[in-house]
Structure formats: C-alpha cells, structure tokens
Design a protein around this motif. Structure first.
Motif, PDB file in Angstrom:
ATOM      1  N   UNK A  25       0.834  -1.223   0.000  1.00 46.45           N
ATOM      2  CA  UNK A  25       0.000   0.000   0.000  1.00 46.45           C
ATOM      3  C   UNK A  25       0.860   1.262   0.000  1.00 46.45           C
ATOM      4  N   UNK A  26       1.947   1.253   0.767  1.00 50.09           N
ATOM      5  CA  UNK A  26       2.851   2.410   0.783  1.00 50.09           C
ATOM      6  C   UNK A  26       3.472   2.626  -0.598  1.00 50.09           C
ATOM      7  N   UNK A  27       3.920   1.546  -1.227  1.00 55.39           N
ATOM      8  CA  UNK A  27       4.504   1.673  -2.566  1.00 55.39           C
ATOM      9  C   UNK A  27       3.468   2.150  -3.576  1.00 55.39           C
ATOM     10  N   UNK A  28       2.251   1.666  -3.431  1.00 53.19           N
ATOM     11  CA  UNK A  28       1.187   2.095  -4.347  1.00 53.19           C
ATOM     12  C   UNK A  28       0.922   3.592  -4.181  1.00 53.19           C
ATOM     13  N   UNK A  29       0.902   4.063  -2.953  1.00 50.03           N
ATOM     14  CA  UNK A  29       0.681   5.486  -2.702  1.00 50.03           C
ATOM     15  C   UNK A  29       1.847   6.328  -3.229  1.00 50.03           C
ATOM     16  N   UNK A  30       3.063   5.870  -3.004  1.00 52.53           N
ATOM     17  CA  UNK A  30       4.244   6.626  -3.423  1.00 52.53           C
ATOM     18  C   UNK A  30       4.417   6.675  -4.942  1.00 52.53           C
ATOM     19  N   UNK A  31       4.017   5.594  -5.616  1.00 49.64           N
ATOM     20  CA  UNK A  31       4.218   5.520  -7.065  1.00 49.64           C
ATOM     21  C   UNK A  31       2.982   5.880  -7.871  1.00 49.64           C
ATOM     22  N   UNK A  32       1.833   5.925  -7.217  1.00 51.05           N
ATOM     23  CA  UNK A  32       0.553   6.205  -7.887  1.00 51.05           C
ATOM     24  C   UNK A  32       0.261   5.172  -8.978  1.00 51.05           C
ATOM     25  N   UNK A  33       0.670   3.935  -8.744  1.00 50.91           N
ATOM     26  CA  UNK A  33       0.485   2.855  -9.713  1.00 50.91           C
ATOM     27  C   UNK A  33      -0.788   2.070  -9.405  1.00 50.91           C
ATOM     28  N   UNK A  34      -1.323   1.420 -10.424  1.00 46.06           N
ATOM     29  CA  UNK A  34      -2.456   0.523 -10.204  1.00 46.06           C
ATOM     30  C   UNK A  34      -1.941  -0.735  -9.510  1.00 46.06           C
ATOM     31  N   UNK A  35      -2.806  -1.446  -8.847  1.00 43.14           N
ATOM     32  CA  UNK A  35      -2.405  -2.670  -8.146  1.00 43.14           C
ATOM     33  C   UNK A  35      -1.788  -3.682  -9.102  1.00 43.14           C
ATOM     34  N   UNK A  36      -2.411  -3.865 -10.249  1.00 45.71           N
ATOM     35  CA  UNK A  36      -1.919  -4.845 -11.218  1.00 45.71           C
ATOM     36  C   UNK A  36      -0.544  -4.499 -11.752  1.00 45.71           C
ATOM     37  N   UNK A  37      -0.347  -3.245 -12.131  1.00 49.91           N
ATOM     38  CA  UNK A  37       0.936  -2.819 -12.678  1.00 49.91           C
ATOM     39  C   UNK A  37       2.026  -2.887 -11.608  1.00 49.91           C
ATOM     40  N   UNK A  38       1.707  -2.422 -10.405  1.00 48.79           N
ATOM     41  CA  UNK A  38       2.678  -2.465  -9.317  1.00 48.79           C
ATOM     42  C   UNK A  38       3.068  -3.911  -9.010  1.00 48.79           C
ATOM     43  N   UNK A  39       2.080  -4.777  -8.930  1.00 49.18           N
ATOM     44  CA  UNK A  39       2.348  -6.187  -8.649  1.00 49.18           C
ATOM     45  C   UNK A  39       3.238  -6.825  -9.703  1.00 49.18           C
ATOM     46  N   UNK A  40       2.989  -6.509 -10.962  1.00 46.22           N
ATOM     47  CA  UNK A  40       3.785  -7.070 -12.056  1.00 46.22           C
ATOM     48  C   UNK A  40       5.233  -6.592 -11.980  1.00 46.22           C
ATOM     49  N   UNK A  41       5.436  -5.315 -11.700  1.00 46.16           N
ATOM     50  CA  UNK A  41       6.796  -4.775 -11.627  1.00 46.16           C
ATOM     51  C   UNK A  41       7.532  -5.275 -10.386  1.00 46.16           C
ATOM     52  N   UNK A  42       6.824  -5.419  -9.287  1.00 43.37           N
ATOM     53  CA  UNK A  42       7.437  -5.979  -8.077  1.00 43.37           C
ATOM     54  C   UNK A  42       7.883  -7.414  -8.328  1.00 43.37           C
ATOM     55  N   UNK A  43       7.067  -8.175  -9.043  1.00 41.29           N
ATOM     56  CA  UNK A  43       7.415  -9.563  -9.353  1.00 41.29           C
ATOM     57  C   UNK A  43       8.690  -9.626 -10.197  1.00 41.29           C
ATOM     58  N   UNK A  44       8.814  -8.730 -11.177  1.00 46.31           N
ATOM     59  CA  UNK A  44      10.022  -8.701 -12.004  1.00 46.31           C
ATOM     60  C   UNK A  44      11.242  -8.360 -11.169  1.00 46.31           C
ATOM     61  N   UNK A  45      11.116  -7.349 -10.324  1.00 44.43           N
ATOM     62  CA  UNK A  45      12.255  -6.938  -9.490  1.00 44.43           C
ATOM     63  C   UNK A  45      12.655  -8.055  -8.527  1.00 44.43           C
TER      64      UNK A  45
END
Length: 92
Positions: A25-45
């Motif tokens: 939730x903190x990362x989503x707030x800081x990046x203003x990303x959608x849940x799906x996009x954030x989740x996909x990028x976190x998985x790659x990292x």
C-alpha cells in the motif's frame, strides 16, 4: 544499463525502497500505480533479485513488505553514479 532501470515504475519502486522497507500500500501510494501494474513490476524486481518480499498476516489480513537486496542497492548506486557522470559531462 540494467533492465530494472528502463521502466519508470520500477525505478520509482527502487527509489522508494532506498530509504527502507515499504509495504504494498505504501509503494502504491508513493508511485501512484495501479495494483496490477505495481504487482507485475514488483514480481520482475523480485525475480531479478533486486528486492525481497516478506508476506505475513496482520489482523488476519495479508500484507507484503518489500526491501532492497544488496544487489538492488549496489546496482542502483551504480546507476546514480552513471547519471552523475552524464550530467557532469553536459555541464562542462
């Protein structure tokens, strides 16, 4: 340049984690990303071993917390140094 730094959202995630671990939730707030996009990028990292994820339940709700690995921090420092060299070359 590592692929991790070729995407604006991945770069924002890594930058946010430099100051310490953050939950989803903190990362989503800081990046203003959608849940799906954030989740996909976190998985790659995480797959590239730039971040670690800790999953736990807090008050019966799942929570994922992310932190940079040594590799992630080292690669980010190298990227910042590269940018500094480029900017220094422009200003000369």
């Amino acid at each position: 340049m590592p692929e991790a730094f070729t995407n604006k959202l991945r770069l924002a995630i890594i930058s946010a984690l430099v100051t310490g671990e953050k939950n989803f939730k903190e990362l989503q707030r800081l990046t203003d990303a959608t849940s799906g996009n954030l989740g996909a990028q976190l998985a790659k990292l995480e797959e590239w071993e730039y971040i670690n994820c800790r999953k736990e339940f807090i008050n019966r709700k799942p929570q994922s917390t992310y932190q940079l690995t040594e590799k992630g921090l080292s690669e980010f420092k190298g990227y910042v140094m590269l940018l500094e060299k480029i900017l220094k070359g422009i200003s000369e």
